[in-house]
Scaffold this motif. Sequence first.
Motif, short mmCIF file in Angstrom:
data_model
loop_
_atom_site.label_atom_id
_atom_site.label_comp_id
_atom_site.label_asym_id
_atom_site.label_seq_id
_atom_site.Cartn_x
_atom_site.Cartn_y
_atom_site.Cartn_z
N GLU A 54 33.89 33.99 46.79
CA GLU A 54 34.24 34.46 48.13
C GLU A 54 35.62 35.11 48.12
N ALA A 55 36.55 34.56 47.35
CA ALA A 55 37.88 35.17 47.24
C ALA A 55 37.77 36.57 46.64
N THR A 56 36.91 36.71 45.64
CA THR A 56 36.68 38.03 45.03
C THR A 56 36.11 39.00 46.05
N ARG A 57 35.14 38.52 46.84
CA ARG A 57 34.51 39.38 47.85
C ARG A 57 35.55 39.87 48.86
N ARG A 58 36.43 38.98 49.27
CA ARG A 58 37.46 39.37 50.26
C ARG A 58 38.45 40.37 49.67
N ILE A 59 38.84 40.13 48.43
CA ILE A 59 39.79 41.04 47.77
C ILE A 59 39.18 42.43 47.61
N CYS A 60 37.95 42.47 47.13
CA CYS A 60 37.31 43.75 46.82
C CYS A 60 36.84 44.51 48.05
N SER A 61 36.65 43.80 49.16
CA SER A 61 36.17 44.47 50.36
C SER A 61 37.30 44.84 51.33
N THR A 62 38.52 44.41 51.02
CA THR A 62 39.68 44.75 51.86
C THR A 62 40.29 46.05 51.35
N PRO A 63 40.38 47.07 52.19
CA PRO A 63 40.89 48.38 51.74
C PRO A 63 42.21 48.32 50.98
N ALA A 64 43.13 47.47 51.42
CA ALA A 64 44.45 47.41 50.80
C ALA A 64 44.41 46.86 49.37
N THR A 65 43.38 46.09 49.04
CA THR A 65 43.30 45.49 47.71
C THR A 65 42.01 45.87 46.97
N SER A 66 41.28 46.83 47.49
CA SER A 66 39.98 47.17 46.91
C SER A 66 40.07 47.76 45.50
N ASP A 67 41.26 48.22 45.12
CA ASP A 67 41.40 48.78 43.77
C ASP A 67 41.84 47.72 42.75
N VAL A 68 42.04 46.50 43.19
CA VAL A 68 42.40 45.40 42.28
C VAL A 68 41.14 44.97 41.52
N ARG A 69 41.27 44.81 40.21
CA ARG A 69 40.14 44.38 39.40
C ARG A 69 40.13 42.86 39.27
N VAL A 70 38.96 42.27 39.38
CA VAL A 70 38.84 40.81 39.27
C VAL A 70 38.04 40.46 38.02
N MET A 119 40.29 35.09 37.84
CA MET A 119 39.80 34.27 38.94
C MET A 119 38.86 33.15 38.48
N ASP A 120 39.24 31.91 38.76
CA ASP A 120 38.35 30.78 38.51
C ASP A 120 37.30 30.77 39.62
N ILE A 121 36.13 30.19 39.33
CA ILE A 121 35.08 30.15 40.35
C ILE A 121 35.22 28.93 41.25
N ARG A 122 35.36 27.75 40.66
CA ARG A 122 35.42 26.53 41.46
C ARG A 122 36.86 26.20 41.84
N MET A 123 37.22 26.50 43.09
CA MET A 123 38.56 26.22 43.60
C MET A 123 38.47 25.68 45.01
N PRO A 124 39.49 24.94 45.45
CA PRO A 124 39.48 24.38 46.81
C PRO A 124 39.70 25.44 47.88
#
Length: 221
Positions: A64-80, A53-58
């Motif tokens: 914030e993308a990391t926060r959404r991925i890690c806090s969503t139950p369906a994707t919470s086991d995905v490592r960033v 995951m890059d930090i600066r993206m449009p």
Amino acid sequence: MIRVLIADDQALLRGSFRLLVDTAPDLVTVGEAASGVDAVRLTGQERPDVVLMDIRMPELDGIEATRRICSTPATSDVRVLILTTFDLDTYVYSALRAGASGFLLKDTPPVDVLAAIRVVAAGEGLLSPTVTRRLIAEFARRPEPTRTRSARLDGITEREREVLTLIATGLSNPEIATHLHLSLATVKTHVGRLLAKLQARDRAQLVIIAYETGLVTTSPH
């Protein structure tokens, strides 16, 4: 096979990382995202093991993308694994608090990037010495932990506290085993119990918990 999603707004960099990942016999690229929004959407669709995951993206930045991925139950086991050209204190702290398992600069040698993907996919947090120092410096600037945060450690044993303290100083499992005169298997058991009791994703999160609860401090009280 470790499945990897690459999120970066620069097509050339995405292509470079894809080539790098796909040359490894145990890694495969399952998608590319040009924005944070795409990263979240594709993670939900592809369920990769690791997202670079890059930090600066449009549209949506990488934190914030990391926060959404890690806090969503369906994707919470995905490592960033955060990859960026910006080696800044704020990014380090914010990315790890959002749930990232590691943080690497884009000029990291290719072989080390591949190694980092494997480490993160295995459930280990990846913090380089430089990042660890910056993280500690960030905590040093923050207020003392509250009693509420400290209470989070009430359920762990004295031995687990010792192990957590050593994890927060950057020691590996073998180093902890040597320091405490324990077997490696015993240390792994303690780490597993800490992850479960503290509801931490990996070692990177354990480091944050150790500092936020005041178990480890950056200066004498």
